[in-house]
Design a protein around this motif. Sequence first.
Motif, short mmCIF file in Angstrom:
data_model
loop_
_atom_site.label_atom_id
_atom_site.label_comp_id
_atom_site.label_asym_id
_atom_site.label_seq_id
_atom_site.Cartn_x
_atom_site.Cartn_y
_atom_site.Cartn_z
N PRO A 201 0.83 -1.21 0.00
CA PRO A 201 0.00 0.00 0.00
C PRO A 201 0.86 1.26 0.00
O PRO A 201 1.93 1.31 0.60
CB PRO A 201 -0.80 -0.12 1.30
N ALA A 202 0.39 2.28 -0.71
CA ALA A 202 1.10 3.56 -0.77
C ALA A 202 0.72 4.44 0.42
O ALA A 202 -0.43 4.46 0.85
CB ALA A 202 0.77 4.28 -2.06
N GLN A 203 1.70 5.13 0.94
CA GLN A 203 1.47 6.14 1.97
C GLN A 203 1.42 7.49 1.26
O GLN A 203 2.40 7.93 0.67
CB GLN A 203 2.59 6.11 3.00
N ALA A 204 0.25 8.16 1.31
CA ALA A 204 0.05 9.39 0.55
C ALA A 204 0.17 10.61 1.46
O ALA A 204 -0.29 10.61 2.60
CB ALA A 204 -1.31 9.37 -0.13
N SER A 205 0.80 11.65 0.91
CA SER A 205 0.89 12.95 1.56
C SER A 205 0.79 14.01 0.47
O SER A 205 1.77 14.34 -0.18
CB SER A 205 2.21 13.10 2.33
N GLY A 206 -0.45 14.49 0.22
CA GLY A 206 -0.65 15.41 -0.88
C GLY A 206 -0.44 14.69 -2.20
O GLY A 206 -1.04 13.65 -2.47
N ASN A 207 0.45 15.22 -3.03
CA ASN A 207 0.77 14.59 -4.31
C ASN A 207 2.04 13.75 -4.25
O ASN A 207 2.65 13.46 -5.27
CB ASN A 207 0.93 15.66 -5.40
N THR A 208 2.45 13.38 -3.03
CA THR A 208 3.63 12.54 -2.84
C THR A 208 3.19 11.18 -2.30
O THR A 208 2.41 11.10 -1.35
CB THR A 208 4.62 13.20 -1.88
N PHE A 209 3.72 10.11 -2.91
CA PHE A 209 3.31 8.75 -2.56
C PHE A 209 4.55 7.92 -2.27
O PHE A 209 5.56 8.00 -2.98
CB PHE A 209 2.52 8.14 -3.72
N THR A 210 4.47 7.09 -1.21
CA THR A 210 5.64 6.35 -0.74
C THR A 210 5.31 4.87 -0.59
O THR A 210 4.25 4.51 -0.06
CB THR A 210 6.13 6.90 0.61
N TRP A 211 6.24 4.04 -1.06
CA TRP A 211 6.13 2.59 -0.89
C TRP A 211 7.39 2.10 -0.16
O TRP A 211 8.51 2.51 -0.49
CB TRP A 211 6.04 1.90 -2.25
N GLU A 212 7.21 1.22 0.81
CA GLU A 212 8.34 0.85 1.66
C GLU A 212 8.28 -0.63 2.05
O GLU A 212 7.20 -1.18 2.30
CB GLU A 212 8.33 1.71 2.93
N LEU A 213 9.46 -1.28 2.09
CA LEU A 213 9.60 -2.63 2.63
C LEU A 213 10.76 -2.62 3.62
O LEU A 213 11.73 -1.89 3.45
CB LEU A 213 9.87 -3.65 1.53
N ARG A 214 10.67 -3.48 4.64
CA ARG A 214 11.71 -3.58 5.66
C ARG A 214 12.09 -5.05 5.89
O ARG A 214 11.32 -5.96 5.60
CB ARG A 214 11.23 -2.98 6.99
N ASP A 215 13.30 -5.22 6.41
CA ASP A 215 13.80 -6.53 6.87
C ASP A 215 13.70 -7.61 5.79
O ASP A 215 13.13 -8.69 5.99
CB ASP A 215 13.02 -6.97 8.11
N LEU A 216 14.29 -7.34 4.64
CA LEU A 216 14.33 -8.31 3.55
C LEU A 216 15.52 -9.23 3.74
O LEU A 216 16.65 -8.77 3.92
CB LEU A 216 14.42 -7.59 2.21
N PRO A 217 15.33 -10.54 3.68
CA PRO A 217 16.42 -11.49 3.97
C PRO A 217 17.42 -11.57 2.83
O PRO A 217 17.16 -11.16 1.69
CB PRO A 217 15.69 -12.82 4.17
N PHE A 218 18.57 -12.15 3.12
CA PHE A 218 19.64 -12.34 2.15
C PHE A 218 19.17 -13.29 1.05
O PHE A 218 18.55 -14.32 1.30
CB PHE A 218 20.86 -12.91 2.86
N MET A 219 19.48 -12.93 -0.22
CA MET A 219 19.14 -13.77 -1.37
C MET A 219 20.44 -14.32 -1.94
O MET A 219 21.19 -13.61 -2.61
CB MET A 219 18.39 -12.95 -2.43
N GLU A 220 20.72 -15.57 -1.66
CA GLU A 220 21.96 -16.17 -2.12
C GLU A 220 21.86 -16.52 -3.60
O GLU A 220 20.88 -17.10 -4.06
CB GLU A 220 22.27 -17.44 -1.32
N ARG A 221 22.87 -16.16 -4.35
CA ARG A 221 22.89 -16.48 -5.78
C ARG A 221 23.19 -17.95 -5.98
O ARG A 221 24.08 -18.50 -5.34
CB ARG A 221 23.94 -15.63 -6.50
N GLU A 222 22.45 -18.58 -6.88
CA GLU A 222 22.65 -19.99 -7.16
C GLU A 222 23.20 -20.17 -8.57
O GLU A 222 22.74 -19.53 -9.52
CB GLU A 222 21.32 -20.75 -7.05
N SER A 223 24.18 -21.04 -8.70
CA SER A 223 24.74 -21.34 -10.01
C SER A 223 23.65 -21.91 -10.91
O SER A 223 22.99 -22.89 -10.58
CB SER A 223 25.90 -22.33 -9.88
#
Length: 592
Positions: A201-223
Amino acid sequence: MVRRRDVLGLAAAAAPTLLHGADEAALQWLRDAAAQTLPAFPAKAPAVVLFDEQTTTVEEDGVVVERHLYAVKVLNNEGRNSAYAGESYVRKAGKIRELRAWLIQTDGVVHRYGKDKVTEHGGPGGGVLYDEYRTALIDASRDAAPGAIFGFESVLESRTVFTQFIWQFQRGLPVMVSRFRLALPPGWEYKVTTLRHADIPAQASGNTFTWELRDLPFMERESGGPRVASLAPKITVGFFPPAGTRSEGRVIRNWTDVADWNAELADPQAVPDAAIESKVKELTAGANSKWEKLRAISRYVQSLKYVAIFTGVAKGGGYRPRPAAEVFAKARGDCKDKVTLMPAMLKVIGLESRYLSIFSGDHTYAGPKWASPHQFNHAILAVKVSDAVQSPAVVEVEGIGRLLIFDPTDPDVRLCDLPGHEQGSWALICGAGGKPVRMPVIPALANVMQRMLTMKLAADGGVTGQLREITTGALGSVERELYRELNPEDYRKRLEHWVSASAPGSELSGLTPKDADSGEFTLDVAFANPRFAWRMNQRLLAVRPPRCCGRSAPMSPSPDASAHCCWMQRCWWREQWWNCPPGSPWMRFRSR
């Protein structure tokens, strides 16, 4: 195709300067990010992103200003490579207003990297003769010890080709806070699509909109696994001016807009001239059907040298192919140029075709959920065919008909086949009625290696052998590429090594490769070994049958559990026939 704003490389490390008091206010966001309490991370995680925020401001006249704040903490020596700043832009359409960075050492000393520490990179490479992309870099990797915190601020001004943005919340490292903020003029609207994550969901303040995520885990690259960009959560945002307002960028609302826009650029360029018509007649002079003519034209276009020149990128030049007559005259071009020349040639023999946009390199990347040219980096072709053409590379598209999918850029994948990274992918059919279509997956039994070995054993233990290897599909493409890229001497040496490894002591006496129009690649090898067998008690000849080992290492299972890959052992069909010395009562092989 147009390349995304990715960092192209790391600059040589530049010596920092100590922080001055005037920078302290600008540094507060970095100190706040550094002060947060961190959880434990996997030992394989080299660094952690503490803060990643971009604020994109769209102005009335179409100018876009992007302010990016980024902070990362180095966890181990490998993580030192994360201590760099990079921003890309297009010449004549954008500029970097500001790029500065700071490094907080473990003892609390802060170093500053200003304009004098910025290096700029860009220019030709990888088949590209010229482009208008540039990347400004600050590299602090040599100064960053484990525990250090690196942060940068950038301000980029540009004019966009499309009224769309992408924000990828993660690029593999664990992330504490990732945020995208969009500021629009009054009366403007936006549409957001969330990919690889539940709706945010977007956080709106007038004509400004914000999208945020927190605490994303490590994504290990796989061969062999998908790219991180295909797995990481992201949002795509399209913005639209009020009705009747002129927009600097092309407004994209749906797939029809994308298909029509691509066709507007490509279709007028696919016009044959007298020289093209003459060449088509030459290529198809001995052909007895349209299918044979199609095959001849496809081989010719694939043989043209790949060369890319990106100009006028700010106005969509990176998507616009050159006229077919120019591509033919210069005998070179990039993917979209080849996909413009081939339709022009097919028109001469009465065949229709359609321009397709696709993502090259990862079949999981593009999808139908978000209508945007940003999803694609490559162009291929769809040729309209009749019911008489039976091929696994044919798709049936409602309202358009039967289409044979073909990639004119890949010199080693023949008609009726597709590169593996394109199979199962989503591609956009451009022009009237255009829409996303899933690409076909070639059946496994179309990718076959057959080896037939005939050995003649003499009474003295000497042996002569004939080996025929036939490969089709993806395996044929591998052999074809090897034959094309190596000079004859190196190719022969590679086969000699293979023969001696399969049957120790043997020497190559004959070599005949054959690349058939059908897509089969045939390799005939003759060899001899005067001491292949040995006598036992003057009564028996003991032999060790050749192993027919592969010329490249087979895939083997990963030692760790894999979240995204399925590993399979490579296999092939093989037969061995032995011609024994006259009078031999029987021969018995013992396996082990």
